[in-house]
Design a protein around this motif. Structure first.
Motif, PDB file in Angstrom:
ATOM      1  N   ILE A 124      32.706  29.988  18.423  1.00 52.08           N
ATOM      2  CA  ILE A 124      32.900  30.485  19.787  1.00 52.08           C
ATOM      3  C   ILE A 124      33.874  31.662  19.824  1.00 52.08           C
ATOM      4  N   ALA A 125      34.853  31.707  18.930  1.00 58.65           N
ATOM      5  CA  ALA A 125      35.781  32.838  18.921  1.00 58.65           C
ATOM      6  C   ALA A 125      35.043  34.141  18.596  1.00 58.65           C
ATOM      7  N   GLN A 126      34.117  34.062  17.666  1.00 57.13           N
ATOM      8  CA  GLN A 126      33.319  35.234  17.313  1.00 57.13           C
ATOM      9  C   GLN A 126      32.421  35.648  18.482  1.00 57.13           C
ATOM     10  N   ILE A 127      31.827  34.684  19.125  1.00 60.34           N
ATOM     11  CA  ILE A 127      30.982  34.945  20.287  1.00 60.34           C
ATOM     12  C   ILE A 127      31.787  35.610  21.401  1.00 60.34           C
ATOM     13  N   GLU A 128      32.957  35.071  21.689  1.00 63.29           N
ATOM     14  CA  GLU A 128      33.789  35.615  22.766  1.00 63.29           C
ATOM     15  C   GLU A 128      34.196  37.059  22.482  1.00 63.29           C
ATOM     16  N   ALA A 129      34.432  37.362  21.204  1.00 57.92           N
ATOM     17  CA  ALA A 129      34.812  38.731  20.847  1.00 57.92           C
ATOM     18  C   ALA A 129      33.668  39.702  21.109  1.00 57.92           C
ATOM     19  N   VAL A 130      32.455  39.315  20.734  1.00 55.74           N
ATOM     20  CA  VAL A 130      31.292  40.176  20.971  1.00 55.74           C
ATOM     21  C   VAL A 130      31.032  40.312  22.470  1.00 55.74           C
ATOM     22  N   LYS A 131      31.138  39.205  23.173  1.00 57.60           N
ATOM     23  CA  LYS A 131      30.900  39.207  24.617  1.00 57.60           C
ATOM     24  C   LYS A 131      31.883  40.135  25.334  1.00 57.60           C
ATOM     25  N   ALA A 132      33.148  40.091  24.927  1.00 56.35           N
ATOM     26  CA  ALA A 132      34.153  40.964  25.541  1.00 56.35           C
ATOM     27  C   ALA A 132      33.869  42.425  25.224  1.00 56.35           C
ATOM     28  N   ARG A 133      33.497  42.694  23.979  1.00 59.81           N
ATOM     29  CA  ARG A 133      33.205  44.079  23.591  1.00 59.81           C
ATOM     30  C   ARG A 133      32.040  44.646  24.409  1.00 59.81           C
ATOM     31  N   MET A 134      30.998  43.832  24.621  1.00 58.07           N
ATOM     32  CA  MET A 134      29.794  44.296  25.297  1.00 58.07           C
ATOM     33  C   MET A 134      29.902  44.232  26.823  1.00 58.07           C
ATOM     34  N   GLY A 135      30.907  43.522  27.329  1.00 52.22           N
ATOM     35  CA  GLY A 135      31.092  43.434  28.767  1.00 52.22           C
ATOM     36  C   GLY A 135      30.127  42.490  29.459  1.00 52.22           C
ATOM     37  N   TRP A 136      29.579  41.537  28.726  1.00 53.15           N
ATOM     38  CA  TRP A 136      28.638  40.585  29.309  1.00 53.15           C
ATOM     39  C   TRP A 136      29.383  39.453  30.006  1.00 53.15           C
ATOM     40  N   ARG A 137      28.784  38.909  31.058  1.00 57.77           N
ATOM     41  CA  ARG A 137      29.401  37.843  31.838  1.00 57.77           C
ATOM     42  C   ARG A 137      28.647  36.515  31.759  1.00 57.77           C
ATOM     43  N   PHE A 138      27.443  36.515  31.233  1.00 55.07           N
ATOM     44  CA  PHE A 138      26.647  35.292  31.177  1.00 55.07           C
ATOM     45  C   PHE A 138      27.255  34.270  30.212  1.00 55.07           C
ATOM     46  N   ALA A 139      26.877  33.015  30.401  1.00 55.46           N
ATOM     47  CA  ALA A 139      27.350  31.949  29.522  1.00 55.46           C
ATOM     48  C   ALA A 139      26.769  32.132  28.123  1.00 55.46           C
ATOM     49  N   TRP A 140      27.643  31.979  27.124  1.00 52.90           N
ATOM     50  CA  TRP A 140      27.219  32.121  25.723  1.00 52.90           C
ATOM     51  C   TRP A 140      28.013  31.102  24.923  1.00 52.90           C
ATOM     52  N   LEU A 141      27.306  30.180  24.287  1.00 52.11           N
ATOM     53  CA  LEU A 141      27.949  29.075  23.604  1.00 52.11           C
ATOM     54  C   LEU A 141      27.525  29.010  22.143  1.00 52.11           C
ATOM     55  N   SER A 142      28.297  28.250  21.385  1.00 50.37           N
ATOM     56  CA  SER A 142      28.029  28.064  19.962  1.00 50.37           C
ATOM     57  C   SER A 142      27.346  26.725  19.716  1.00 50.37           C
ATOM     58  N   SER A 143      26.245  26.765  18.966  1.00 51.01           N
ATOM     59  CA  SER A 143      25.594  25.520  18.555  1.00 51.01           C
ATOM     60  C   SER A 143      26.206  24.978  17.276  1.00 51.01           C
ATOM     61  N   GLY A 144      27.073  25.780  16.633  1.00 45.39           N
ATOM     62  CA  GLY A 144      27.799  25.324  15.446  1.00 45.39           C
ATOM     63  C   GLY A 144      26.886  24.771  14.376  1.00 45.39           C
ATOM     64  N   ASP A 145      27.233  23.591  13.886  1.00 50.98           N
ATOM     65  CA  ASP A 145      26.462  22.951  12.817  1.00 50.98           C
ATOM     66  C   ASP A 145      25.422  21.971  13.348  1.00 50.98           C
ATOM     67  N   SER A 146      25.148  22.001  14.643  1.00 55.36           N
ATOM     68  CA  SER A 146      24.178  21.062  15.218  1.00 55.36           C
ATOM     69  C   SER A 146      22.756  21.445  14.799  1.00 55.36           C
ATOM     70  N   ASP A 147      21.826  20.589  15.186  1.00 55.51           N
ATOM     71  CA  ASP A 147      20.418  20.810  14.839  1.00 55.51           C
ATOM     72  C   ASP A 147      19.722  21.771  15.797  1.00 55.51           C
ATOM     73  N   PHE A 148      20.388  22.194  16.843  1.00 52.99           N
ATOM     74  CA  PHE A 148      19.703  22.889  17.931  1.00 52.99           C
ATOM     75  C   PHE A 148      18.896  24.089  17.445  1.00 52.99           C
ATOM     76  N   ASN A 149      19.548  25.017  16.745  1.00 49.73           N
ATOM     77  CA  ASN A 149      18.838  26.219  16.298  1.00 49.73           C
ATOM     78  C   ASN A 149      17.701  25.893  15.350  1.00 49.73           C
ATOM     79  N   TYR A 150      17.925  24.907  14.495  1.00 44.69           N
ATOM     80  CA  TYR A 150      16.892  24.520  13.533  1.00 44.69           C
ATOM     81  C   TYR A 150      15.722  23.843  14.237  1.00 44.69           C
ATOM     82  N   ASP A 151      16.019  23.008  15.215  1.00 39.10           N
ATOM     83  CA  ASP A 151      14.957  22.309  15.945  1.00 39.10           C
ATOM     84  C   ASP A 151      14.089  23.263  16.747  1.00 39.10           C
ATOM     85  N   PHE A 152      14.671  24.395  17.166  1.00 40.39           N
ATOM     86  CA  PHE A 152      13.903  25.359  17.944  1.00 40.39           C
ATOM     87  C   PHE A 152      13.490  26.569  17.099  1.00 40.39           C
TER      88      PHE A 152
END
Length: 240
Positions: A124-152
């Protein structure tokens, strides 16, 4: 890649009469395509759903959040699978190009019962840094080591990639090098029911529907102005 278009210097120039005839002929084709798209959209809405059985938990700037939390009181949720992998400082220009459109559209589609969040495997720290740089306001979360990205089917293990490439885009292509790819998934909840259903996912050029700038360019003689590859001129918006 879109079809090649004539160079500006070679483009035919005709009289008003001939231009109008050509434009009316094209209008007939546009109307036919619009009608076919209406049918396609209806077929997409009619797709059967599958129940999401896993209780996915993500890491956001305010702590853990479940998939159900991302609906934010609405019955529909769009998840953009943003290519941002742990241990990599590469920001996908295509994902950023699409994401530049989200906040402007979000102020409207949230009024039509659709919430949005982006999900990546990066911390999430990496995500927040990119989000701040780009000026985006939408929700952006980390799936970390979960299965989410792999399942989809947007993240792939080294074993998958080594064994002839991991299946991507419903098996229509194989991924050998990238650990993460991009896509969009739609989820639904029925009123008064905690169950979550997966209704739709799209990958590759299916995501072009969300790139408003490309649709503007499609109206012009030069089209998307691509040089051998899709979005070849696209950069992070702070590097133009």
């Amino acid at each position: 890649m879109t079809p090649e278009t004539p160079k500006l210097s070679d483009h035919p120039v005709v009289s008003q009469e001939h231009w109008l005839a050509a434009r009316i002929d094209l209008l007939k084709k546009e109307r036919e395509l619009t009608e076919e798209l209406d049918k396609l959209h209806a077929a997409r809405r009619a797709l059967p759903w599958r129940r999401v059985e896993k209780d996915y938990v993500f890491e956001g700037p305010d702590g853990p959040a479940r998939l159900s939390d991302l609906f934010n009181g609405r019955s529909q949720l769009a998840i953009y699978h943003f290519m941002l992998a742990p241990g990599s400082d590469h920001i996908c220009p295509g994902c950023a190009y699409l994401s530049d459109h989200v906040d402007a559209a979000r102020q409207h589609f949230e009024q039509a019962d659709l919430s949005f969040a982006a999900i990546s495997r990066a911390p999430i720290a990496q995500i927040e840094a990119v989000k701040a740089r780009m000026g985006w306001r939408f929700a952006w979360l980390s799936s970390g080591d979960s299965d989410f990205n792999y399942d989809f089917n947007v993240s792939f293990s080294p074993e998958q990639r080594a064994n002839g490439g991991a299946p991507y885009n419903y098996g229509k292509e194989r991924v050998e090098k990238a650990s993460d790819m991009f896509g969009l998934s739609i989820f639904v909840q029925r009123p008064g029911n905690d169950a979550i259903y997966h209704s739709y996912s799209t990958y590759r050029r299916g995501a072009e529907l969300l790139m408003g700038a490309a649709n503007w360019l499609d109206l012009t003689p030069k089209g998307r102005n691509e040089d051998g590859a899709a979005h070849s001129w696209v950069r992070l918006h702070d590097t133009y």
